[in-house]
Write a protein that holds these residues in place. Structure first.
Motif, PDB file in Angstrom:
ATOM      1  N   ARG A 113      20.714 -38.742  46.862  1.00 17.84           N
ATOM      2  CA  ARG A 113      20.830 -37.373  47.327  1.00 17.84           C
ATOM      3  C   ARG A 113      19.526 -36.904  47.966  1.00 17.84           C
ATOM      4  NH1 ARG A 113      19.258 -32.611  46.099  1.00 17.84           N
ATOM      5  NH2 ARG A 113      18.223 -33.243  44.186  1.00 17.84           N
ATOM      6  N   MET A 114      18.390 -37.237  47.346  1.00 14.94           N
ATOM      7  CA  MET A 114      17.097 -36.835  47.892  1.00 14.94           C
ATOM      8  C   MET A 114      16.826 -37.529  49.227  1.00 14.94           C
ATOM      9  SD  MET A 114      14.800 -36.641  44.438  1.00 14.94           S
ATOM     10  CE  MET A 114      13.320 -36.155  45.271  1.00 14.94           C
ATOM     11  N   ALA A 115      17.232 -38.802  49.351  1.00 11.11           N
ATOM     12  CA  ALA A 115      17.040 -39.517  50.610  1.00 11.11           C
ATOM     13  C   ALA A 115      17.879 -38.896  51.721  1.00 11.11           C
ATOM     14  CB  ALA A 115      17.392 -40.992  50.424  1.00 11.11           C
ATOM     15  N   GLN A 116      19.116 -38.573  51.418  1.00  9.70           N
ATOM     16  CA  GLN A 116      19.967 -37.941  52.426  1.00  9.70           C
ATOM     17  C   GLN A 116      19.420 -36.585  52.840  1.00  9.70           C
ATOM     18  OE1 GLN A 116      22.474 -39.085  54.173  1.00  9.70           O
ATOM     19  NE2 GLN A 116      22.224 -41.062  53.164  1.00  9.70           N
ATOM     20  N   GLU A 117      18.866 -35.847  51.877  1.00 10.54           N
ATOM     21  CA  GLU A 117      18.277 -34.546  52.193  1.00 10.54           C
ATOM     22  C   GLU A 117      17.059 -34.700  53.107  1.00 10.54           C
ATOM     23  OE1 GLU A 117      15.933 -31.212  49.671  1.00 10.54           O
ATOM     24  OE2 GLU A 117      17.775 -31.999  48.769  1.00 10.54           O
ATOM     25  N   ALA A 118      16.228 -35.714  52.842  1.00 11.93           N
ATOM     26  CA  ALA A 118      15.056 -35.950  53.692  1.00 11.93           C
ATOM     27  C   ALA A 118      15.480 -36.371  55.099  1.00 11.93           C
ATOM     28  CB  ALA A 118      14.168 -37.025  53.068  1.00 11.93           C
ATOM     29  N   ILE A 119      16.508 -37.192  55.192  1.00 12.59           N
ATOM     30  CA  ILE A 119      17.003 -37.614  56.509  1.00 12.59           C
ATOM     31  C   ILE A 119      17.558 -36.415  57.273  1.00 12.59           C
ATOM     32  CG2 ILE A 119      18.808 -38.969  57.636  1.00 12.59           C
ATOM     33  CD1 ILE A 119      18.385 -41.058  55.379  1.00 12.59           C
ATOM     34  N   ARG A 120      18.287 -35.552  56.576  1.00 11.44           N
ATOM     35  CA  ARG A 120      18.851 -34.366  57.225  1.00 11.44           C
ATOM     36  C   ARG A 120      17.743 -33.441  57.724  1.00 11.44           C
ATOM     37  NH1 ARG A 120      19.605 -29.908  54.802  1.00 11.44           N
ATOM     38  NH2 ARG A 120      19.765 -30.811  52.731  1.00 11.44           N
ATOM     39  N   ARG A 121      16.705 -33.234  56.913  1.00  8.76           N
ATOM     40  CA  ARG A 121      15.595 -32.379  57.349  1.00  8.76           C
ATOM     41  C   ARG A 121      14.877 -32.966  58.551  1.00  8.76           C
ATOM     42  NH1 ARG A 121      13.984 -32.175  51.860  1.00  8.76           N
ATOM     43  NH2 ARG A 121      12.302 -33.568  52.440  1.00  8.76           N
ATOM     44  N   ALA A 122      14.680 -34.284  58.546  1.00  8.19           N
ATOM     45  CA  ALA A 122      13.966 -34.925  59.652  1.00  8.19           C
ATOM     46  C   ALA A 122      14.789 -34.902  60.940  1.00  8.19           C
ATOM     47  CB  ALA A 122      13.618 -36.363  59.280  1.00  8.19           C
TER      48      ALA A 122
ATOM     49  N   ARG B 153       4.314 -43.342  26.922  1.00  9.33           N
ATOM     50  CA  ARG B 153       5.739 -43.581  27.136  1.00  9.33           C
ATOM     51  C   ARG B 153       5.978 -43.959  28.589  1.00  9.33           C
ATOM     52  NH1 ARG B 153       8.924 -38.538  26.042  1.00  9.33           N
ATOM     53  NH2 ARG B 153       7.030 -37.570  26.761  1.00  9.33           N
ATOM     54  N   PRO B 154       6.852 -44.902  28.831  1.00 10.27           N
ATOM     55  CA  PRO B 154       7.149 -45.222  30.234  1.00 10.27           C
ATOM     56  C   PRO B 154       7.867 -44.056  30.886  1.00 10.27           C
ATOM     57  CG  PRO B 154       8.618 -46.419  28.770  1.00 10.27           C
ATOM     58  CD  PRO B 154       7.595 -45.715  27.900  1.00 10.27           C
ATOM     59  N   GLU B 155       7.591 -43.886  32.160  1.00 15.81           N
ATOM     60  CA  GLU B 155       8.239 -42.798  32.877  1.00 15.81           C
ATOM     61  C   GLU B 155       9.730 -43.072  32.969  1.00 15.81           C
ATOM     62  OE1 GLU B 155       6.495 -41.947  36.604  1.00 15.81           O
ATOM     63  OE2 GLU B 155       4.457 -42.157  35.843  1.00 15.81           O
ATOM     64  N   ARG B 156      10.474 -41.986  32.947  1.00 15.56           N
ATOM     65  CA  ARG B 156      11.917 -42.184  33.003  1.00 15.56           C
ATOM     66  C   ARG B 156      12.306 -42.693  34.382  1.00 15.56           C
ATOM     67  NH1 ARG B 156      15.227 -38.233  35.325  1.00 15.56           N
ATOM     68  NH2 ARG B 156      14.042 -36.509  36.188  1.00 15.56           N
ATOM     69  N   ARG B 157      13.303 -43.534  34.384  1.00 11.04           N
ATOM     70  CA  ARG B 157      13.755 -44.108  35.647  1.00 11.04           C
ATOM     71  C   ARG B 157      14.550 -43.084  36.428  1.00 11.04           C
ATOM     72  NH1 ARG B 157      14.697 -50.254  35.647  1.00 11.04           N
ATOM     73  NH2 ARG B 157      12.977 -50.890  34.332  1.00 11.04           N
ATOM     74  N   ALA B 158      14.445 -43.187  37.734  1.00 14.80           N
ATOM     75  CA  ALA B 158      15.160 -42.259  38.599  1.00 14.80           C
ATOM     76  C   ALA B 158      16.653 -42.584  38.579  1.00 14.80           C
ATOM     77  CB  ALA B 158      14.625 -42.342  40.016  1.00 14.80           C
ATOM     78  N   ASP B 159      17.431 -41.555  38.600  1.00 16.48           N
ATOM     79  CA  ASP B 159      18.873 -41.698  38.666  1.00 16.48           C
ATOM     80  C   ASP B 159      19.231 -42.150  40.082  1.00 16.48           C
ATOM     81  OD1 ASP B 159      21.577 -41.519  38.090  1.00 16.48           O
ATOM     82  OD2 ASP B 159      21.668 -39.382  38.604  1.00 16.48           O
ATOM     83  N   PRO B 160      20.002 -43.223  40.247  1.00 17.90           N
ATOM     84  CA  PRO B 160      20.341 -43.687  41.605  1.00 17.90           C
ATOM     85  C   PRO B 160      21.060 -42.625  42.429  1.00 17.90           C
ATOM     86  CG  PRO B 160      20.979 -45.330  39.987  1.00 17.90           C
ATOM     87  CD  PRO B 160      20.529 -44.125  39.229  1.00 17.90           C
ATOM     88  N   LYS B 161      21.918 -41.830  41.794  1.00 16.61           N
ATOM     89  CA  LYS B 161      22.618 -40.782  42.539  1.00 16.61           C
ATOM     90  C   LYS B 161      21.633 -39.724  43.010  1.00 16.61           C
ATOM     91  CE  LYS B 161      27.024 -41.349  40.206  1.00 16.61           C
ATOM     92  NZ  LYS B 161      28.023 -40.723  39.340  1.00 16.61           N
ATOM     93  N   GLU B 162      20.683 -39.360  42.144  1.00 17.28           N
ATOM     94  CA  GLU B 162      19.682 -38.363  42.518  1.00 17.28           C
ATOM     95  C   GLU B 162      18.782 -38.893  43.634  1.00 17.28           C
ATOM     96  OE1 GLU B 162      17.447 -34.807  42.342  1.00 17.28           O
ATOM     97  OE2 GLU B 162      19.400 -35.314  41.516  1.00 17.28           O
ATOM     98  N   ALA B 163      18.410 -40.178  43.556  1.00 22.84           N
ATOM     99  CA  ALA B 163      17.583 -40.772  44.607  1.00 22.84           C
ATOM    100  C   ALA B 163      18.322 -40.794  45.942  1.00 22.84           C
ATOM    101  CB  ALA B 163      17.167 -42.184  44.200  1.00 22.84           C
TER     102      ALA B 163
END
Length: 106
Positions: free
Chosen positions: A66-75, A54-64
């Motif tokens: 949110r994760m990018a903003q979290e990584a930027i905040r941590r850095a 089965r193809p992997e499920r696509r990432a939700d743009p909102k979740e992506a």
């Protein structure tokens, strides 16, 4: 042990007889037999390949986002910004009250 040697000898004999027969027959019939054997081999290989997964499920743009903003905040908490230049804490020289070296020991 005797049965294993007899089976192997029978297999070798069958292969040798098949190759001898292949040398005796004409070129046209040899080509047709080779094509049939090659087609059967390809069908066998195609059948043995695993089924597509089965193809992997696509990432939700909102979740992506949110994760990018979290990584930027941590850095951003680990260093300082000088305009648009980021200076991580790991590259700063040690202060006088902390004489330990921040570099990795090699």
């Amino acid at each position: 042990m005797d049965i294993i040697t007899r089976v192997l000898a029978g297999i070798v004999l069958a292969i040798c007889l098949a190759l001898l027969l292949r040398m005796v027959i004409g070129a046209r019939l040899r080509g047709r037999i080779d094509a049939v054997v090659l087609r059967a081999w390809h069908q066998l290989r195609r059948r043995r390949q695993p089924l597509p997964t089965r193809p992997e499920r696509r990432a939700d743009p909102k979740e992506a986002a949110r994760m990018a903003q979290e990584a930027i905040r941590r850095a951003s908490r680990r260093g300082s910004w000088d305009g648009n230049v980021y200076k991580p804490d790991a590259f700063r020289p040690p202060t006088d009250d902390k004489p330990t070296d921040r570099r990795k020991p090699h």
